[in-house]
Design an enzyme around this catalytic site. Structure first.
Site, PDB file in Angstrom:
ATOM      1  N   LYS A  80       0.864  -1.185   0.000  1.00 34.35           N
ATOM      2  CA  LYS A  80       0.000   0.000   0.000  1.00 34.35           C
ATOM      3  C   LYS A  80       0.897   1.230   0.000  1.00 34.35           C
ATOM      4  O   LYS A  80       2.022   1.165   0.495  1.00 34.35           O
ATOM      5  CB  LYS A  80      -0.891   0.023   1.255  1.00 34.35           C
ATOM      6  CG  LYS A  80      -2.171   0.793   1.074  1.00 34.35           C
ATOM      7  CD  LYS A  80      -3.231  -0.079   0.424  1.00 34.35           C
ATOM      8  CE  LYS A  80      -4.531   0.631   0.261  1.00 34.35           C
ATOM      9  NZ  LYS A  80      -5.584  -0.324  -0.142  1.00 34.35           N
TER      10      LYS A  80
HETATM   11  P1  NAD Z   1     -12.785   7.304  -3.007  1.00 33.20           P
HETATM   12  O1  NAD Z   1     -11.742   8.317  -2.817  1.00 33.20           O
HETATM   13  O2  NAD Z   1     -13.334   7.084  -4.355  1.00 33.20           O
HETATM   14  O3  NAD Z   1     -14.002   7.586  -1.999  1.00 33.20           O
HETATM   15  C1  NAD Z   1     -13.792   7.785  -0.635  1.00 33.20           C
HETATM   16  C2  NAD Z   1     -15.075   8.310  -0.007  1.00 33.20           C
HETATM   17  O4  NAD Z   1     -14.890   8.442   1.393  1.00 33.20           O
HETATM   18  C3  NAD Z   1     -15.472   9.690  -0.540  1.00 33.20           C
HETATM   19  O5  NAD Z   1     -16.876   9.725  -0.723  1.00 33.20           O
HETATM   20  C4  NAD Z   1     -15.040  10.601   0.584  1.00 33.20           C
HETATM   21  O6  NAD Z   1     -15.777  11.810   0.633  1.00 33.20           O
HETATM   22  C5  NAD Z   1     -15.346   9.735   1.783  1.00 33.20           C
HETATM   23  N1  NAD Z   1     -14.663  10.201   2.995  1.00 33.20           N
HETATM   24  C6  NAD Z   1     -13.374  10.615   3.117  1.00 33.20           C
HETATM   25  N2  NAD Z   1     -13.154  11.026   4.364  1.00 33.20           N
HETATM   26  C7  NAD Z   1     -14.317  10.870   5.044  1.00 33.20           C
HETATM   27  C8  NAD Z   1     -14.727  11.127   6.376  1.00 33.20           C
HETATM   28  N3  NAD Z   1     -13.877  11.621   7.269  1.00 33.20           N
HETATM   29  N4  NAD Z   1     -16.007  10.821   6.723  1.00 33.20           N
HETATM   30  C9  NAD Z   1     -16.879  10.320   5.831  1.00 33.20           C
HETATM   31  N5  NAD Z   1     -16.546  10.070   4.554  1.00 33.20           N
HETATM   32  C10 NAD Z   1     -15.288  10.339   4.170  1.00 33.20           C
HETATM   33  O7  NAD Z   1     -12.186   5.934  -2.418  1.00 33.20           O
HETATM   34  P2  NAD Z   1     -12.672   4.439  -2.686  1.00 33.20           P
HETATM   35  O8  NAD Z   1     -11.757   3.867  -3.687  1.00 33.20           O
HETATM   36  O9  NAD Z   1     -14.135   4.392  -2.897  1.00 33.20           O
HETATM   37  O10 NAD Z   1     -12.300   3.751  -1.289  1.00 33.20           O
HETATM   38  C11 NAD Z   1     -13.195   3.724  -0.175  1.00 33.20           C
HETATM   39  C12 NAD Z   1     -12.778   2.617   0.786  1.00 33.20           C
HETATM   40  O11 NAD Z   1     -12.788   1.368   0.083  1.00 33.20           O
HETATM   41  C13 NAD Z   1     -11.369   2.739   1.362  1.00 33.20           C
HETATM   42  O12 NAD Z   1     -11.345   2.205   2.660  1.00 33.20           O
HETATM   43  C14 NAD Z   1     -10.539   1.866   0.436  1.00 33.20           C
HETATM   44  O13 NAD Z   1      -9.332   1.408   1.027  1.00 33.20           O
HETATM   45  C15 NAD Z   1     -11.527   0.733   0.204  1.00 33.20           C
HETATM   46  N6  NAD Z   1     -11.254  -0.077  -0.986  1.00 33.20           N
HETATM   47  C16 NAD Z   1     -11.216   0.496  -2.226  1.00 33.20           C
HETATM   48  C17 NAD Z   1     -10.972  -0.320  -3.326  1.00 33.20           C
HETATM   49  C18 NAD Z   1     -10.983   0.225  -4.727  1.00 33.20           C
HETATM   50  O14 NAD Z   1     -10.924  -0.583  -5.667  1.00 33.20           O
HETATM   51  N7  NAD Z   1     -11.089   1.522  -4.961  1.00 33.20           N
HETATM   52  C19 NAD Z   1     -10.746  -1.686  -3.156  1.00 33.20           C
HETATM   53  C20 NAD Z   1     -10.814  -2.236  -1.880  1.00 33.20           C
HETATM   54  C21 NAD Z   1     -11.073  -1.414  -0.797  1.00 33.20           C
END
Ligand code: NAD
Length: 421
Positions: free
Chosen positions: A107
């Site tokens: 990561k």
């Molecule tokens: P992203 O940046 O597209 O979205 C993140 C979201 O979280 C946004 O809506 C943002 O406004 C919100 N956020 C940020 N800080 C916040 C807070 N303090 N309170 C409430 N909301 C908040 O990211 P993503 O890719 O959708 O990732 C979201 C989660 O999923 C993370 O934990 C990431 O590690 C996990 N994840 C993502 C993937 C992927 O393929 N993108 C895969 C596995 C896990």
């Protein structure tokens, strides 16, 4: 628990210790897996739009590469820290091992609030960061992907920068240095929705096992970025309406259910849900108390502590985010009989389709969506079945079962290979 007090890596080590006991993990393997192999921190300058030079801090944590190249996302967020990335990198090792994907875990990211940067500044940050990482990433060595604050465009910038630092003759073989790219630049069909699609497969399996009809049910979703928005869209197709959402800009409630397409469009144009008119503003506290059938955390770690877990009025929590429950929150959910589909299983669809993208790039192929979807469905259902069976047979939580199955694979590989020299 406040961000400052929360030690994410220590929490993950706690799960590791519990799961190790259920698979008789040899002490030396537990010791190796207790720390990442490499922790890289870089500082790099970027000339900002107003002419100032800013110095940024970037990280790449490589937890383990026993089963294949290091693999894991790049996060751009002001809270990015070594401790969090160590936790997230190790979770990638467990995910790939559980899903039987020949990758290890990593990561990385940059400590920055991407919302304060212009597109040009983000591009420069990404290019200088990639340059600073240099040979520490590579298509057979360490393969980044999108995470919080990064997307397909970010990955294309990483790819282009990396390609331009290698020799001309091998340039095109480098495209798979990252996954989650745009379709035109070597991405896979189905990658953007993959994490949520995998999560929805887990939810449908869970519902099928219980003869629980999802049609007409409701969900609340925290985070409306890649994972949250696609989860809302895919659940909507199954007849599940999203009645409350939240992100860094605030929380909204709409008892009639949001139109996920319109809300996703709004977020694309405005960067956040704040100001969206088809819902009324609520507090974070109110959000966690809304009665619904499913809760999908899809934002950050450490969002559900004891208070949130006591407030939640749902039947199932399916973790789109990594580490959204802290141990106190998880204990309360367990006591209240609210089931959890853990991150290592429920959000592993993303890395699974990243692996498909990597294979397509390697073979110069482009699979159609049906093929990607079918392969993902098979992988997710198999992993889901294995986790649930293990949990039932050994009397452990779904989370510990997911960790234990991953550790089982690593244990076998370490025992077959031995420790060098
Ligand atoms: P992203 O940046 O597209 O979205 C993140 C979201 O979280 C946004 O809506 C943002 O406004 C919100 N956020 C940020 N800080 C916040 C807070 N303090 N309170 C409430 N909301 C908040 O990211 P993503 O890719 O959708 O990732 C979201 C989660 O999923 C993370 O934990 C990431 O590690 C996990 N994840 C993502 C993937 C992927 O393929 N993108 C895969 C596995 C896990």
């Amino acid at each position: 628990m406040s961000e400052a007090e929360y030690e994410f890596f220590e929490v993950i080590q706690g799960y590791l210790a519990k799961a190790a006991a259920s698979v008789d993990l040899p002490e030396h393997v537990a010791l190796i897996l207790s720390q990442p192999k490499n922790e890289l921190i870089v500082h790099f300058p970027v000339r900002m739009d107003d002419g100032r030079t800013e110095l940024f801090k970037g990280y790449r944590i490589q937890h383990n590469n026993l089963l294949g190249p290091y693999k894991g996302g790049l996060r751009y967020h002001e809270s990015v820290s070594l401790d969090d990335l160590k936790a997230l990198a190790s979770m990638m090792t467990w995910k790939c091992a559980l899903l039987e994907i020949p990758f290890g875990g990593a990561k990385g990211g940059v400590k920055v609030d991407p919302h304060r940067l212009s597109t040009e500044e983000l591009r420069k940050v990404t290019r200088r960061f990639t340059h600073a990482l240099g040979g520490n990433i590579g298509p057979e060595y360490d393969i980044p992907a999108p995470d919080v604050g990064t997307n397909a465009t970010t990955m294309v910038w990483v790819m282009d920068t990396y390609m331009n630092t290698v020799g001309h003759a091998t340039k095109n073989a480098q495209a798979r240095v990252v996954t989650g790219k745009t379709l035109t630049c070597g991405g896979s069909r189905g990658r953007a929705k993959a994490t949520s699609q995998g999560l929805v497969h887990c939810v449908t399996e869970w519902a099928r096992e219980r003869s629980y009809d999802l049609e007409g049910k409701t969900a609340i979703i925290q985070g409306f970025g890649n994972v949250g928005s696609h989860a809302a869209l895919l659940l909507n197709r199954l007849g599940v309406s999203t009645i409350a959402v939240g992100d860094h800009s605030g929380y909204l409630h709409n008892p009639e259910g949001f139109n996920p397409h319109k809300l996703a469009e709004y977020v694309k144009d405005n960067g956040a849900i704040g100001g969206y008119s088809a819902g009324h503003e609520i507090s974070r506290e109110d959000f966690f108390g809304i009665k619904a059938d499913l809760f999908i955390p899809a934002a950050l770690e450490n969002q559900v502590g004891e208070a949130e877990a006591r407030a939640l009025d749902v039947r199932l929590v399916a973790e789109g985010a990594n580490g959204p429950l802290n141990p106190a929150g998880e204990a309360v959910l367990e006591e209240r009989g609210i089931e959890v589909l853990p991150d290592v299983l429920a959000n592993s669809g993303g890395v699974t389709v990243s692996y498909f993208e990597w294979i397509q790039n390697k073979r110069s192929e482009s699979w159609d969506l049906e093929e990607v979807d079918l392969k993902l469905e098979r992988k997710m259902k198999r992993a889901y079945g294995r986790v649930m069976t293990f949990a039932r047979e050994k009397g452990v939580s779904n989370r510990i079962a997911a960790y234990a199955l991953a550790l089982g694979a690593l244990k076998t590989a370490y025992s077959e290979r031995g420790i060098f020299p």
